[in-house]
Design an enzyme around this catalytic site. Structure first.
Site, PDB file in Angstrom:
ATOM      1  CE  LYS A 269      -2.800  -2.135  -4.229  1.00  0.00           C
ATOM      2  NZ  LYS A 269      -1.860  -1.167  -3.733  1.00  0.00           N
TER       3      LYS A 269
ATOM      4  NE  ARG B 216     -21.039  14.763   8.102  1.00  0.00           N
ATOM      5  CZ  ARG B 216     -21.214  15.714   9.023  1.00  0.00           C
ATOM      6  NH1 ARG B 216     -20.445  15.743  10.086  1.00  0.00           N
ATOM      7  NH2 ARG B 216     -22.148  16.629   8.871  1.00  0.00           N
TER       8      ARG B 216
ATOM      9  NE  ARG C  11      -3.735  -1.168   2.829  1.00  0.00           N
ATOM     10  CZ  ARG C  11      -4.487  -1.172   3.926  1.00  0.00           C
ATOM     11  NH1 ARG C  11      -3.931  -1.097   5.101  1.00  0.00           N
ATOM     12  NH2 ARG C  11      -5.782  -1.242   3.820  1.00  0.00           N
TER      13      ARG C  11
ATOM     14  CE  LYS D 216      -0.322  17.276 -10.638  1.00  0.00           C
ATOM     15  NZ  LYS D 216      -1.175  16.072 -10.509  1.00  0.00           N
TER      16      LYS D 216
ATOM     17  CB  CYS E 152      -1.146   1.763  -8.334  1.00  0.00           C
ATOM     18  SG  CYS E 152       0.577   1.351  -8.069  1.00  0.00           S
TER      19      CYS E 152
ATOM     20  CE1 TYR F  52       4.082   7.337 -10.613  1.00  0.00           C
ATOM     21  CE2 TYR F  52       1.883   8.032  -9.991  1.00  0.00           C
ATOM     22  CZ  TYR F  52       3.055   7.379  -9.687  1.00  0.00           C
ATOM     23  OH  TYR F  52       3.199   6.773  -8.463  1.00  0.00           O
TER      24      TYR F  52
HETATM   25  N1  SAJ Z   1      -3.934  12.472  -8.620  1.00  0.00           N
HETATM   26  C1  SAJ Z   1      -4.837  13.461  -8.970  1.00  0.00           C
HETATM   27  N2  SAJ Z   1      -5.579  14.047  -7.989  1.00  0.00           N
HETATM   28  C2  SAJ Z   1      -5.463  13.689  -6.673  1.00  0.00           C
HETATM   29  C3  SAJ Z   1      -4.554  12.668  -6.325  1.00  0.00           C
HETATM   30  C4  SAJ Z   1      -3.801  12.066  -7.316  1.00  0.00           C
HETATM   31  O1  SAJ Z   1      -4.975  13.826 -10.154  1.00  0.00           O
HETATM   32  O2  SAJ Z   1      -6.181  14.265  -5.842  1.00  0.00           O
HETATM   33  C5  SAJ Z   1      -3.145  11.781  -9.661  1.00  0.00           C
HETATM   34  C6  SAJ Z   1      -1.626  11.908  -9.512  1.00  0.00           C
HETATM   35  O3  SAJ Z   1      -1.163  13.090 -10.113  1.00  0.00           O
HETATM   36  C7  SAJ Z   1      -1.153  10.663 -10.215  1.00  0.00           C
HETATM   37  C8  SAJ Z   1      -2.243   9.653  -9.891  1.00  0.00           C
HETATM   38  O4  SAJ Z   1      -3.374  10.394  -9.519  1.00  0.00           O
HETATM   39  O5  SAJ Z   1      -1.119  10.838 -11.617  1.00  0.00           O
HETATM   40  C9  SAJ Z   1      -1.905   8.657  -8.798  1.00  0.00           C
HETATM   41  O6  SAJ Z   1      -1.136   9.255  -7.783  1.00  0.00           O
HETATM   42  P1  SAJ Z   1      -1.281   8.954  -6.223  1.00  0.00           P
HETATM   43  O7  SAJ Z   1      -0.224   9.728  -5.543  1.00  0.00           O
HETATM   44  O8  SAJ Z   1      -2.665   9.199  -5.785  1.00  0.00           O
HETATM   45  O9  SAJ Z   1      -1.061   7.388  -6.086  1.00  0.00           O
HETATM   46  P2  SAJ Z   1       0.038   6.343  -6.603  1.00  0.00           P
HETATM   47  O10 SAJ Z   1      -0.490   5.687  -7.842  1.00  0.00           O
HETATM   48  O11 SAJ Z   1       1.389   6.935  -6.685  1.00  0.00           O
HETATM   49  O12 SAJ Z   1       0.009   5.289  -5.399  1.00  0.00           O
HETATM   50  C10 SAJ Z   1      -1.219   4.629  -5.089  1.00  0.00           C
HETATM   51  C11 SAJ Z   1      -1.491   4.761  -3.591  1.00  0.00           C
HETATM   52  N3  SAJ Z   1      -2.862   4.377  -3.302  1.00  0.00           N
HETATM   53  C12 SAJ Z   1      -3.695   5.159  -2.578  1.00  0.00           C
HETATM   54  O13 SAJ Z   1      -3.375   6.247  -2.149  1.00  0.00           O
HETATM   55  C13 SAJ Z   1      -5.059   4.601  -2.308  1.00  0.00           C
HETATM   56  C14 SAJ Z   1      -0.528   3.894  -2.813  1.00  0.00           C
HETATM   57  O14 SAJ Z   1      -0.844   3.898  -1.427  1.00  0.00           O
HETATM   58  C15 SAJ Z   1      -0.581   2.442  -3.344  1.00  0.00           C
HETATM   59  O15 SAJ Z   1       0.318   1.605  -2.666  1.00  0.00           O
HETATM   60  C16 SAJ Z   1      -0.164   2.493  -4.793  1.00  0.00           C
HETATM   61  O16 SAJ Z   1      -1.139   3.280  -5.494  1.00  0.00           O
HETATM   62  C17 SAJ Z   1      -0.133   1.077  -5.332  1.00  0.00           C
HETATM   63  O17 SAJ Z   1       0.977   0.543  -5.462  1.00  0.00           O
HETATM   64  O18 SAJ Z   1      -1.188   0.463  -5.536  1.00  0.00           O
END
Ligand code: SAJ
Length: 420
Positions: free
Chosen positions: A203, A243, A151, A394, A257, A311
């Site tokens: 997950k 909330r 995670r 961003k 992911c 990304y």
């Molecule tokens: N993003 C948005 N808006 C947001 C949050 C993220 O556009 O509010 C975008 C980011 O720029 C990016 C993508 O979403 O392109 C994903 O980024 P992220 O930082 O949210 O997540 P990941 O993919 O780097 O990591 C996720 C995490 N999962 C969650 O937060 C539920 C991490 O804890 C997991 O372990 C990981 O996926 C995984 O390996 O599955």
């Protein structure tokens, strides 16, 4: 139970192998990539993740961690190979299958077998267990089998490996207990036991939760464009409710992911997973939306400096990056594109230093919130651009200088409360 064989030395397998080695286990990491194996055995690593490099170097030189192309006998086996998605949006489980088959000859009675890779619900029961049975060992009796999904957030892997709560899903209670015992060696968060299928689904739902919420924020941007509203201020204000937690809109969702995992659910239950499917579609449409925004600002043929290919901020990872798609769409539309990403090393792109990338540009397009861009003082480059306009997808630029700063989602008004 002192030896661990970790199969797959990527973003998850390598840090996990390192944490186990650090906590006293003898660890052998297995990977199919010869370069990964040989460089690791010299103490060098191939992933850009804070804190890993120093740790791996010292573990390798102390003989606590080594890499190999083939598996070997151990007490515990951990599979951490990728589960990509096929063109038809089905999980490609070929790496998982190959990894499980690869360790078959080395399994012994009493071994602990764990899959960390993200897998569709029922994979442990329907795919992994049948393969493991070919060893002649009885799952749950001679061989303990669990799914323990990772995670951790890329960029914070070392910290989150230790601090996050974990889910451990066993094919029976004894299997779950064995896995808990193993992870207890370094995990400080709580470890929750369940069955393997529930762990698989949990997950996937974690990442799906995030994808659906990001889709909501991105849809808000589109609605706001139509209605001339400042979506960014709406997010901030709505989140003052105790909330509500609207997520942050952006150019799309990337990474290995969140951009993929929801498809594993949609594939298994297409009729039922309506919201999940539409959320994926909304997030996947954001690169095209960004192109429309660009077209509103500069005409075809203009030079665009793209800042950020990764990304997300402060990573070198470009897998599924919306920026990669945006660059390709811009090229197709006839724009002249130059790219700067100080964190990415990739031979397929001509990545330039910021000063060079922006030269003669008519638009600076921010696609990744790296610290280098957030903190950059754009007044330094005012003189080298053709037109001082920034489109910040961003919402991260702090010092635009005298550049005109357009933000994705900011369509309204008129005056800003500048709330935080
Ligand atoms: N993003 C948005 N808006 C947001 C949050 C993220 O556009 O509010 C975008 C980011 O720029 C990016 C993508 O979403 O392109 C994903 O980024 P992220 O930082 O949210 O997540 P990941 O993919 O780097 O990591 C996720 C995490 N999962 C969650 O937060 C539920 C991490 O804890 C997991 O372990 C990981 O996926 C995984 O390996 O599955």
């Amino acid at each position: 139970m002192n030896k661990i064989c970790v199969v797959g030395l990527g973003y998850i397998g390598l840090p996990t192998a390192a944490m186990f080695a650090k906590s006293g286990y003898e660890v052998v990491g297995v990977d199919v990539d010869e370069k990964v194996v040989s460089s690791l055995n010299e103490g060098n690593i191939h992933i850009g993740e804070p804190g890993i490099s120093e740790l791996v170097k010292s573990l390798v030189s102390d003989g606590k961690l080594k890499a190999s192309l083939i598996a070997e006998e151990a007490d515990n086996f951990i599979i951490a190979v990728p589960t990509p998605i096929n063109e038809d949006y089905k999980a490609d489980l070929s790496y998982v299958e190959a990894a499980v088959e690869g360790i078959l000859p080395y399994l012994k009675k009493g071994n602990n077998f764990i899959v960390e890779s993200t897998i569709p619900p029922r994979t442990i029961e329907d795919l992994v267990c049948p393969i493991l049975k070919r060893s002649g060992l009885v799952p749950g009796e001679d061989l303990f089998i669990s799914h323990c999904p990772e995670r951790v957030l890329p960029g914070r892997i070392i910290t989150e490996l230790v601090e996050n709560n974990r889910i451990v899903g066993g094919i029976n209670e004894q299997s779950a207990d064995k896995a808990v015992e193993l992870y207890n060696s370094f995990v400080k968060g709580e470890i929750f036991k369940t069955d393997a299928t529930t762990a698989e689904m949990s997950k996937l739902m974690e990442n799906t939760f995030r994808d659906v919420n990001i889709a909501l924020a991105n849809e808000l941007v589109k609605i706001s464009k139509k209605l001339n509203v400042n979506a960014l201020e709406v997010v901030k204000l709505a989140n003052k409710h105790p909330r509500v937690n609207l997520h942050t809109p952006g150019p799309g969702v990337g990474g290995h992911c969140i951009a993929l995992d929801p498809y594993f659910i949609v594939d298994q239950a297409p009729e039922e997973a309506q919201l999940i499917a539409i959320s994926r579609a909304i997030n996947s449409s954001m690169p095209s939306f960004v192109i429309k925004e660009v077209k509103d600002l500069v005409s075809n043929g203009a030079k665009i400096a793209v800042l950020g290919l990764a990304y997300k901020g402060n990573t070198d990872d470009i897998r599924e990056s919306p920026a990669v798609e945006i660059v390709s769409l811009l090229n197709k539309e006839g724009y002249e594109v130059s790219i700067c990403d100080p964190q990415v090393e990739n031979q397929s792109y001509n990545l330039l230093p910021l000063g060079e990338a922006v030269r003669n540009s008519e638009l600076i397009l921010i696609l990744t919130d790296h610290d280098e861009f957030k903190e950059f003082d754009f007044s330094e480059i005012n003189h080298c651009v053709k037109q001082p306009v920034i489109l910040d997808t961003k919402n991260c630029i702090k010092q635009p200088g005298s550049f005109e700063l357009k933000k994705l989602g900011n369509y309204g008004k008129h005056f800003s409360l500048e709330i935080n």
